[in-house]
Write an enzyme that holds these catalytic residues in place. Structure first.
Site, mmCIF file in Angstrom:
data_model
loop_
_atom_site.group_PDB
_atom_site.id
_atom_site.type_symbol
_atom_site.label_atom_id
_atom_site.label_comp_id
_atom_site.label_asym_id
_atom_site.label_seq_id
_atom_site.Cartn_x
_atom_site.Cartn_y
_atom_site.Cartn_z
ATOM 1 N N ASP A 78 3.781 2.115 106.685
ATOM 2 C CA ASP A 78 2.469 2.735 106.565
ATOM 3 C C ASP A 78 2.155 3.442 107.879
ATOM 4 O O ASP A 78 1.878 2.800 108.893
ATOM 5 C CB ASP A 78 1.422 1.659 106.267
ATOM 6 C CG ASP A 78 0.022 2.233 106.101
ATOM 7 O OD1 ASP A 78 -0.163 3.452 106.271
ATOM 8 O OD2 ASP A 78 -0.904 1.450 105.810
ATOM 9 N N TYR A 168 -11.386 15.182 101.251
ATOM 10 C CA TYR A 168 -10.127 15.922 101.358
ATOM 11 C C TYR A 168 -10.338 17.244 102.076
ATOM 12 O O TYR A 168 -9.551 17.632 102.949
ATOM 13 C CB TYR A 168 -9.563 16.156 99.958
ATOM 14 C CG TYR A 168 -8.178 16.758 99.944
ATOM 15 C CD1 TYR A 168 -7.053 15.966 100.095
ATOM 16 C CD2 TYR A 168 -7.997 18.125 99.769
ATOM 17 C CE1 TYR A 168 -5.776 16.518 100.069
ATOM 18 C CE2 TYR A 168 -6.736 18.693 99.742
ATOM 19 C CZ TYR A 168 -5.626 17.884 99.894
ATOM 20 O OH TYR A 168 -4.372 18.445 99.879
ATOM 21 N N LYS A 172 -8.551 18.197 105.661
ATOM 22 C CA LYS A 172 -7.607 19.297 105.823
ATOM 23 C C LYS A 172 -8.119 20.340 106.814
ATOM 24 O O LYS A 172 -7.323 20.992 107.498
ATOM 25 C CB LYS A 172 -7.285 19.924 104.472
ATOM 26 C CG LYS A 172 -6.487 18.989 103.558
ATOM 27 C CD LYS A 172 -5.187 18.498 104.220
ATOM 28 C CE LYS A 172 -4.348 17.651 103.298
ATOM 29 N NZ LYS A 172 -3.062 17.229 103.892
#
Length: 264
Positions: A78, A168, A172
């Protein structure tokens, strides 16, 4: 932005460049599926030794089984946690020439009034914090070696507010900031850092729309404006070009690989 793997796609993918990465060591995250898998395979087929990192062991087993002739080093871990990052770096054996930060997750298209803390924190952990931690770990190796190349996977959502939910989209946009800051900071030490911004890509990433409000607001726009989906292999071609010496004069750039969506 990912869509179901059986969606209609564009057809062509640039041909492999044999031995383009001969003698290079590459790290690819999210290598068990989608764009990460396609990138790991393309780099290895073009001569690199690839440390393929993913959180799901079965995916990596399938990757290696598909191409046993390639130099693929699977690492299960991870990368949102420091021990996972160190496991990846250790597998590289003290040398990393190329880094593709591909691993990412979606956010259910949840808008600001609906996003929950768990979604926000997990999206930022995978999409942002992991990028910084792994870049931080490999940059000293690149600097000591006299150079290297990093490519971060951003998104069409890094260029506009209508491609995903708030977590999201914000994550980004952060990837673009990380890319540009890193490019400026290490340009004098031979390290180039760029990003690729995919549009719609046919992969197996889970991307359900969990908001009725988002479906009403974004659904009609997406139906009208999103071009045919790219394949993961087409995105891998864009990423490997940015990692290669063919793009030696490109640094701090966000390359839209989106079928023209960003021009709409």
């Amino acid at each position: 932005m990912s869509i179901p793997a059986d969606a209609p796609t564009t057809a062509t993918t640039p041909a492999l460049v044999p031995e383009r990465f001969a003698g290079k060591v590459a790290v690819v995250t999210g290598a068990g599926s989608g764009i990460g898998r396609a990138t790991a395979l393309r780099l290895a087929r073009e001569g690199a030794r690839v440390v393929a990192a993913d959180v799901v062991a079965d995916r990596l087993d399938a990757l290696v089984a598909e191409a046993p002739e390639l130099d693929l080093v699977p690492v299960v871990g991870d990368i949102t946690a420091e021990d996972g990052v160190q496991r990846v770096v250790a597998a590289a054996g003290g040398r990393v020439d190329l880094l593709a930060n591909v691993a990412g997750i979606m956010d259910g298209f949840l808008p600001t009034a609906e996003v929950d803390d768990a979604t926000w924190e997990r999206v930022f952990a995978v999409n942002v914090t992991a990028v910084v931690r792994l870049s931080r770990a490999v940059l000293p190796l690149m600097v000591d070696a006299g150079g290297g190349a990093i490519v971060n996977v951003a998104s069409e959502a890094a260029l506009r507010g209508s491609a995903a939910g708030v977590a999201y989209t914000a994550s980004k946009h952060a990837v673009v900031g990380i890319t540009k800051s890193t490019a400026v900071s290490y340009r004098g030490q031979g390290v180039r850092t760029n990003a690729v911004a995919p549009g719609a890509v046919a992969t197996n990433i889970e991307a359900p729309m969990r908001s009725q409000h988002a479906a009403q607001v974004l659904g009609p726009y997406m139906q009208a404006n999103i071009p045919a989906a790219a394949t993961a292999e087409q995105l891998a071609a864009s990423i490997t070009w940015l990692l290669s010496d063919d793009s030696a004069n490109v640094n701090g750039v966000v390359l839209a690989s989106d079928g023209g969506w960003s021009a709409v």
